[in-house]
Structures are given as structure tokens and as C-alpha cells.
Write an enzyme that holds these catalytic residues in place. Structure first.
Site, short mmCIF file in Angstrom:
data_model
loop_
_atom_site.label_atom_id
_atom_site.label_comp_id
_atom_site.label_asym_id
_atom_site.label_seq_id
_atom_site.Cartn_x
_atom_site.Cartn_y
_atom_site.Cartn_z
CG ASP B 44 -1.88 -1.04 1.09
OD1 ASP B 44 -2.33 -1.32 0.07
OD2 ASP B 44 -2.77 -1.12 2.08
CE LYS B 66 -7.77 0.10 -0.69
NZ LYS B 66 -8.12 -1.17 0.16
CG MET B 179 -7.95 6.20 7.04
SD MET B 179 -8.61 4.37 6.51
CE MET B 179 -9.26 3.60 7.75
#
Lengths: 263, 263
Positions: B44, B66, B179
Site C-alpha cells: 500500500d 490506495k 482516517m
């Protein structure tokens, strides 16, 4: 003429180090490097023998106990010990199972050290709250099943089960309970009271170690299942729909003859 | 006469590996050992350059992106890629920031692999949900302040999750949001609605890396504070009384000239 001054005084410092969930390879590089510079190590009884092998030969290491029901040192005695040994030896490594800031009372040890003029470093470790379910292929979060997880302790300061468990039981979160085996019946009663009698539950004992064992059931039957299979402490209790992921993988395995392996 | 049979076929397998919060030393021994046996690595974009140095020279490694707002591959494409590459190369290591089962969609990748006859291993990593607060001396749990902690993602803050915040707000839980920076205002509004306007909040950006920065405020003012100091993603948001531990240590430090050091 110059005078040689030899000083044996080492600056007192404390490193709070997480040893991880048990598997000796699930420790960080930083934890190992820190152990190599220790002047003395204080470890909890939950830290396994293989992890203790990372302590260099010749470095004194002292078990300070703290297994459920068997406290060889009180937290206050451990706090005092940290301060005394740091002033005497220099670099004290406090080695704890899992992560030192997850129900590890690490905050108290850091505060006492800092108040006594001792430098502190914290090295996190992998918590069994996440690694234990992962070891039987239960992700704590899974799209469509659980978008959050709530980690609670079964044993609180007051000795009662935490009021937080009743609130967590009402949420959509995966609930992970550490140190909850002696209160398993009460904890399941709390979930049942919230209408969660059919929610799946897994209990994983000695997670990530060679002697790992686990049982899967529901809020309604897990007490009987755990008793039947003689599952005891130390164990991690997981309550939530994600427990079904473990069974899903096993069903596919049974059909396809493929291994899910936890390394 | 015997016939020599050379087979280049390797058994397809997938290792889901957690790279930890960022600091290249906060990776486990097991993760490094697993990378050394990879035939190909899919990583990632949040996995840092120094971590990628653990991949042996000559082993192909592919970024599958991502990053918030910039998806170079969709999850479905990544799932397909895992299966194709495992059948083609053998051992695929899927390297993810933090822990693969904490909002990492690891469950989906494991399921797809198992369904396609690919052996799977999962190696947990240290999640930034715990390591980021620890890096500024915030323990996620602390006796007398917090008996539990709840880890949520900001990317699905609507619906059920908002209801969970109401439960968390009634509990002693520390709430950690991953996030969540693009929804910071909405999230704080939800806490304010639960009467938590004065609850302390910390936001830690690039936790455990050299460019780590953080701000501390309250539910009421943290949006302004974060804007003033230009704190952005990737960041971890911590809401709860434990945030005061960070200030406590700093106050003692200011008086005693002692360092709290996160290693």
C-alpha cells in the site's frame, strides 16, 4: 598533569517495552534492540520464556509477577522498584506482555518515573486484543459486518465488570474483552440482557503460542462450551458477527483441503 | 534409466503482513522473515520507503496505491491481482500499513485467496491506533480515567457509527478515529451533541516517523487548532480524558528538564 576521572554513574532511564502476544517472533526490532541495551529487566509473568531469551546473558532480569490472582508485587512496589533500580543500575527495561499502554498500567509507571527525574521511552507491542482473533482468522473489522471494535477489560479497579461492557454490547462494534475469563458468566449475561443471545463468541487461550486453543459459540452457550473444553486464562474473548469469518474459512478449507495458517 | 523432472511450479500462497505504524523498527521479526521469502510483494502507498528496504533486492514489488482520494487499484482489482500473481509467482506478500485486520480489508483478501485454493498466513502489525497516541505519551487506557477504548474509522461515520458514538460518549472509553481528517468537523459535532465539548482531543500526523507532528485541544476548538497548524492526513484522532496524560508529562518535563522520548 591531568587527572583521570572514572565515572560509573549511568543516567537513570526507563524503557517500557511491549513483548507482543506471545509468539517470540511477534516482537518488534525496536523491542529487541532496547533489550540489548538494558542494565536490568523487570518482566511480567505473562512474558514467555522464549521472549526472555532476547535478554543478553549477564543482564539481570527479575519477574515481578502479576498473574491473575497471584500478585508477587503490588503496582506500588513495582513503581518503587523502577525508580530505585533506575537510580542504581541505569537503564531499566520494563517488559510487558502485549502493548504497555493497553491495560498495562504503563501510564502510572511512566508518571512515577518522570516525577522522579527518570527519562522514559515507550516501545509499543502487538496487543493480543487484535492478534488473538487474527490467529483464528477473525478480523476485528470487516466491511459489512463490523466497522469498529471496542476493547474492554473484564477486571476493573473496583473489581466489578466495567459499565463500559453494557454500553459496548449495545453498539455495532466487535467487542474484545481482555482478562475476562473469571467473569465470563456475568459478561455474557450483560450481552444477553442487550438482546445479543445469538451473537457469536470466540474465546482464544494462549493465543499465538504452540499451546493455543480456542472455542466458538454464542452468547447463550459459550459458558457451557468453554467449561466443556476446559478453556481458561489467559484468554481473549471476542463477541461479534466477525467471529463467523473464522467458520467461513474453515468451511471453505473443509471443501478445498486448503490450509489457513497463522504464522 | 531415470528421468530427471524439473518443476518450476511453486505452490501459490498469500501472506498478509502488517508493516506497523511507520517507524521501520516497529516491524516484527516475523514480518521481516516473511518478506525474505516473498516471490512478489504488493504494498500500500502508506508503507514507507524504509520499510520497503526490508524487501530483498531482486524481489519484484508493486505499489497498489490506495491513498485517500487516489485509488490506483480498486479493492476488486487487488483481490484479482493477488490470485493471479500467486498462481504465477508462488508466494505473494501483501504488505499493509499498521495491522492487516484493522480497517485493512484483509478479511476480503483472505476470503478471495482461500476460495481460489491459495494458502494464507496472517502476520499482525502494530496499529497506529495505539502507537500514535503512545508516541506523544497518551495511553489508550489508564486506571481511573479510561477502562476501555474504541477504534473507529472516519470513512464510514454515517448511520450506525454515529449511534455508537453516543454510546461511547456515555462510557469511559477513549475513542480513536482512523482516517477521519476529512470528516473532522462532523465527528466533533457528534461529540459536542453528546455534551463532550470540553473533552480533550489530540491529532497526531505521521505518527512514529521523523516528520511526526501533533496538536492538542478540545472537542470545541480542535478543528480551528488543526487548521491553524495545518495538520492533515494521514492522522490519528484521539478523544478522551487520557489526552491529559500527555500534558501532564510535558508539565513535569518543563519543571524538571526531563525528556519523554518515544523511540
Amino acid at each position: 598533569m591531568t587527572r583521570n576521572v572514572f565515572s560509573y554513574h549511568k543516567a537513570p532511564r526507563l524503557s517500557l517495552v511491549g513483548a507482543g502476544p506471545g509468539d517470540p517472533e511477534l516482537i518488534t526490532m525496536k523491542a529487541i534492540r532496547t533489550l540489548q541495551t538494558a542494565d536490568i529487566v523487570l518482566y511480567d509473568s505473562l512474558v514467555g520464556k522464549e521472549i526472555l531469551n532476547y535478554i543478553p546473558i549477564g543482564t539481570p532480569a527479575l519477574s515481578v509477577g502479576k498473574r491473575a490472582g497471584l500478585h508477587s508485587y503490588s503496582q506500588e512496589e513495582i513503581n518503587d522498584l523502577i525508580v530505585e533500580l533506575a537510580l542504581l543500575y541505569g537503564h531499566v527495561v520494563r517488559l510487558k506482555g502485549g502493548d504497555p499502554y493497553v491495560f498495562g498500567r504503563g501510564g502510572e509507571e511512566v508518571e512515577v518515573a518522570i516525577r522522579n527525574g527518570i527519562e522514559v521511552a515507550v516501545i509499543p507491542g502487538i496487543t493480543s486484543a487484535i492478534a488473538a482473533p487474527a490467529s483464528i482468522n477473525i478480523p476485528v473489522t470487516c466491511r459489512g459486518l463490523s466497522e469498529s471494535f471496542w476493547i474492554v477489560t473484564g477486571t476493573t479497579m473496583a473489581g466489578a465488570i466495567s459499565d463500559d461492557i453494557a454500553l459496548a454490547a449495545q453498539s455495532s462494534a466487535t467487542v474484545v474483552i481482555l482478562m475476562g475469563m473469571s467473569k465470563l458468566e456475568e459478561i455474557m449475561e450483560t450481552f444477553r440482557f442487550q438482546g445479543k443471545a445469538q451473537t457469536p463468541v470466540a474465546i482464544i487461550q494462549n493465543a499465538t503460542l504452540d499451546n493455543e486453543r480456542y472455542v466458538v459459540g454464542t452468547v447463550d452457550n459459550i459458558v457451557r462450551v468453554a467449561r466443556a473444553w476446559d478453556i481458561g486464562s489467559p484468554a481473549v474473548i471476542v463477541v461479534g458477527e466477525v467471529v463467523r469469518c473464522s467458520e467461513l474459512v474453515q468451511n471453505i478449507q473443509a471443501r478445498t483441503n486448503i490450509n489457513f495458517q497463522y504464522q
